[in-house]
Design a protein around this motif. Structure first.
Motif, PDB file in Angstrom:
ATOM      1  N   GLU A 141       0.844  -1.189   0.000  1.00 42.52           N
ATOM      2  CA  GLU A 141       0.000   0.000   0.000  1.00 42.52           C
ATOM      3  C   GLU A 141       0.884   1.245   0.000  1.00 42.52           C
ATOM      4  O   GLU A 141       1.774   1.398   0.832  1.00 42.52           O
ATOM      5  CB  GLU A 141      -0.893   0.014   1.239  1.00 42.52           C
ATOM      6  N   VAL A 142       0.606   2.141  -0.932  1.00 42.90           N
ATOM      7  CA  VAL A 142       1.335   3.399  -1.000  1.00 42.90           C
ATOM      8  C   VAL A 142       0.945   4.290   0.165  1.00 42.90           C
ATOM      9  O   VAL A 142      -0.239   4.493   0.425  1.00 42.90           O
ATOM     10  CB  VAL A 142       1.051   4.113  -2.328  1.00 42.90           C
ATOM     11  N   GLN A 143       1.939   4.796   0.874  1.00 44.79           N
ATOM     12  CA  GLN A 143       1.673   5.732   1.966  1.00 44.79           C
ATOM     13  C   GLN A 143       2.619   6.921   1.860  1.00 44.79           C
ATOM     14  O   GLN A 143       3.821   6.760   1.632  1.00 44.79           O
ATOM     15  CB  GLN A 143       1.843   5.053   3.320  1.00 44.79           C
ATOM     16  N   SER A 198       6.327   5.175   1.713  1.00 43.94           N
ATOM     17  CA  SER A 198       6.460   3.732   1.814  1.00 43.94           C
ATOM     18  C   SER A 198       5.489   3.058   0.857  1.00 43.94           C
ATOM     19  O   SER A 198       4.555   3.683   0.350  1.00 43.94           O
ATOM     20  CB  SER A 198       6.198   3.261   3.247  1.00 43.94           C
ATOM     21  N   GLY A 199       5.749   1.786   0.586  1.00 40.62           N
ATOM     22  CA  GLY A 199       4.845   1.013  -0.256  1.00 40.62           C
ATOM     23  C   GLY A 199       5.108   1.096  -1.745  1.00 40.62           C
ATOM     24  O   GLY A 199       4.346   0.549  -2.543  1.00 40.62           O
ATOM     25  N   PHE A 200       6.181   1.794  -2.143  1.00 45.58           N
ATOM     26  CA  PHE A 200       6.534   1.878  -3.557  1.00 45.58           C
ATOM     27  C   PHE A 200       8.031   2.178  -3.655  1.00 45.58           C
ATOM     28  O   PHE A 200       8.676   2.516  -2.668  1.00 45.58           O
ATOM     29  CB  PHE A 200       5.709   2.942  -4.283  1.00 45.58           C
TER      30      PHE A 200
END
Length: 114
Positions: A1-3, A25-27
């Protein structure tokens, strides 16, 4: 999940400085151009600054006062804001994409007032 999680917003007097941070985070952070977008109450979004592989670009309203930077080791994006003015009061959003077109964080409030 992109955050994208922004922090560092505060109330400051005119002429003051703030440094905003964004934890990503998440990518694959280092693979993306990033930007900051702001939105004042009752107004539409305004692109503030973008950082690309070739350098950084700023809106005319903040050029010479703001500086965008990134730390690709720790997946962090920053916005150093100097000589803040009341018209800089807004919610500031960390965004993926040079023009902020790939999603924003939840924002952090910057208020410039005496």
């Amino acid at each position: 999940e992109v955050q994208l999680v922004e922090s560092g917003g505060d109330m400051v007097q005119p002429g003051g400085s703030l440094r905003l941070s964004c934890a990503a985070s998440g990518f694959a952070f280092s693979n993306y151009e990033m930007s900051w977008v702001r939105q004042a109450a009752g107004k539409g979004p305004e692109w503030v600054a973008g950082i690309a592989y070739g350098g950084d670009v700023y809106a005319a309203s903040v050029k010479g006062r703001f500086a965008i930077s990134r730390d690709n080791i720790n997946n962090m994006l920053y916005l150093q804001m100097n000589f803040l003015q009341p018209e800089d009061t807004a919610q500031y959003f960390c965004a993926r994409g040079f023009m902020g077109d790939l999603g924003w964080g939840q924002g952090t409030q910057v208020t410039v007032s005496s």
